[in-house]
Scaffold this motif. Structure first.
Motif, PDB file in Angstrom:
ATOM      1  N   ARG A   1      -0.735  -0.244   8.320  1.00 29.65           N
ATOM      2  CA  ARG A   1       0.576   0.400   8.122  1.00 29.65           C
ATOM      3  C   ARG A   1       0.689   1.068   6.761  1.00 29.65           C
ATOM      4  O   ARG A   1       1.363   2.094   6.621  1.00 29.65           O
ATOM      5  N   PHE A   2       0.056   0.487   5.752  1.00 33.35           N
ATOM      6  CA  PHE A   2       0.125   1.026   4.399  1.00 33.35           C
ATOM      7  C   PHE A   2      -1.207   1.677   4.040  1.00 33.35           C
ATOM      8  O   PHE A   2      -2.274   1.225   4.470  1.00 33.35           O
TER       9      PHE A   2
ATOM     10  N   ARG B   1       7.112   6.390   0.272  1.00 35.94           N
ATOM     11  CA  ARG B   1       5.904   6.583  -0.536  1.00 35.94           C
ATOM     12  C   ARG B   1       6.213   6.176  -1.965  1.00 35.94           C
ATOM     13  O   ARG B   1       7.091   6.761  -2.602  1.00 35.94           O
TER      14      ARG B   1
ATOM     15  N   GLN C   1       1.496   4.716   0.454  1.00 37.01           N
ATOM     16  CA  GLN C   1       2.233   5.239   1.604  1.00 37.01           C
ATOM     17  C   GLN C   1       2.524   4.087   2.552  1.00 37.01           C
ATOM     18  O   GLN C   1       1.597   3.419   3.021  1.00 37.01           O
ATOM     19  N   MET C   2       3.796   3.867   2.826  1.00 37.85           N
ATOM     20  CA  MET C   2       4.208   2.739   3.661  1.00 37.85           C
ATOM     21  C   MET C   2       4.835   3.283   4.948  1.00 37.85           C
ATOM     22  O   MET C   2       5.891   3.911   4.896  1.00 37.85           O
ATOM     23  N   ASN C   3       4.185   3.044   6.062  1.00 29.67           N
ATOM     24  CA  ASN C   3       4.665   3.517   7.360  1.00 29.67           C
ATOM     25  C   ASN C   3       5.060   2.340   8.248  1.00 29.67           C
ATOM     26  O   ASN C   3       4.674   1.197   7.994  1.00 29.67           O
ATOM     27  N   ASN C   4       5.818   2.659   9.286  1.00 27.59           N
ATOM     28  CA  ASN C   4       6.236   1.651  10.260  1.00 27.59           C
ATOM     29  C   ASN C   4       6.765   0.400   9.563  1.00 27.59           C
ATOM     30  O   ASN C   4       6.333  -0.725   9.845  1.00 27.59           O
ATOM     31  N   GLN C   5       7.710   0.620   8.691  1.00 28.92           N
ATOM     32  CA  GLN C   5       8.161  -0.484   7.860  1.00 28.92           C
ATOM     33  C   GLN C   5       8.996  -1.481   8.638  1.00 28.92           C
ATOM     34  O   GLN C   5       9.722  -1.134   9.578  1.00 28.92           O
TER      35      GLN C   5
ATOM     36  N   GLY D   1      10.631   3.283   9.619  1.00 31.72           N
ATOM     37  CA  GLY D   1      10.565   4.443   8.747  1.00 31.72           C
ATOM     38  C   GLY D   1       9.438   4.353   7.732  1.00 31.72           C
ATOM     39  O   GLY D   1       8.625   3.417   7.765  1.00 31.72           O
ATOM     40  N   SER D   2       9.414   5.330   6.820  1.00 32.91           N
ATOM     41  CA  SER D   2       8.341   5.435   5.832  1.00 32.91           C
ATOM     42  C   SER D   2       8.889   5.669   4.437  1.00 32.91           C
ATOM     43  O   SER D   2       9.946   6.287   4.272  1.00 32.91           O
TER      44      SER D   2
ATOM     45  N   ASP E   1       9.179  -6.235   4.828  1.00 30.05           N
ATOM     46  CA  ASP E   1       8.608  -5.470   3.723  1.00 30.05           C
ATOM     47  C   ASP E   1       9.596  -5.331   2.565  1.00 30.05           C
ATOM     48  O   ASP E   1       9.243  -4.785   1.518  1.00 30.05           O
TER      49      ASP E   1
END
Length: 127
Positions: A67-68, A19, A83-87, A16-17, A91
């Motif tokens: 990813r970020f 912000r 923005q943090m994606n594909n956590q 998930g993501s 993390d």
């Protein structure tokens, strides 16, 4: 006095993501760098990302590269987002933003280079 306030942390599932936002006030110096660090209990703070005062220079730690994404919401960098994606589960940490006057010898990846810190926001990645 420079003040930084982080927000946006919470619980997210793997993949998930989230912000995060850092609101900065009271800065009177330039140039500067705004950095994001994270820290797990009992461990040193780890460099995550940083942005220059012009917004043209972006820096990422190896564990988050790709990813970020760090960005500034305005030209004065008073709001800096992460923005943090594909956590991933790894993390999971408390995330801090920090600010410092930038000099040519400043190592922006080191915690000790930063003079001002926020209180942190918890990010938990779990199913």
């Amino acid at each position: 006095q420079v003040q930084l306030v982080e927000s946006g942390g919470g619980l997210v599932q793997p993949g998930g993501s989230l912000r995060l936002s850092c609101v900065v006030s009271g800065r009177t110096f330039d140039p500067y760098r705004i950095g994001w660090f994270r820290q797990a209990p009992g461990k040193d703070r780890e460099f995550v990302s940083a942005i220059s005062s012009t917004g043209r220079n972006l820096y990422y730690g190896d564990s988050v590269k790709g990813r970020f994404t760090i960005s500034s919401a305005n030209t004065k960098n008073t709001v800096v987002d992460l923005q943090m994606n594909n956590q991933k589960a790894e993390d999971t940490d408390v995330y801090y933003c920090a600010d410092t006057l930038y000099r040519s010898q400043t190592d922006i990846r080191r915690e000790c280079s930063y003079d001002y810190w926020g209180q942190g926001t918890q990010v938990t990645v779990s199913s």
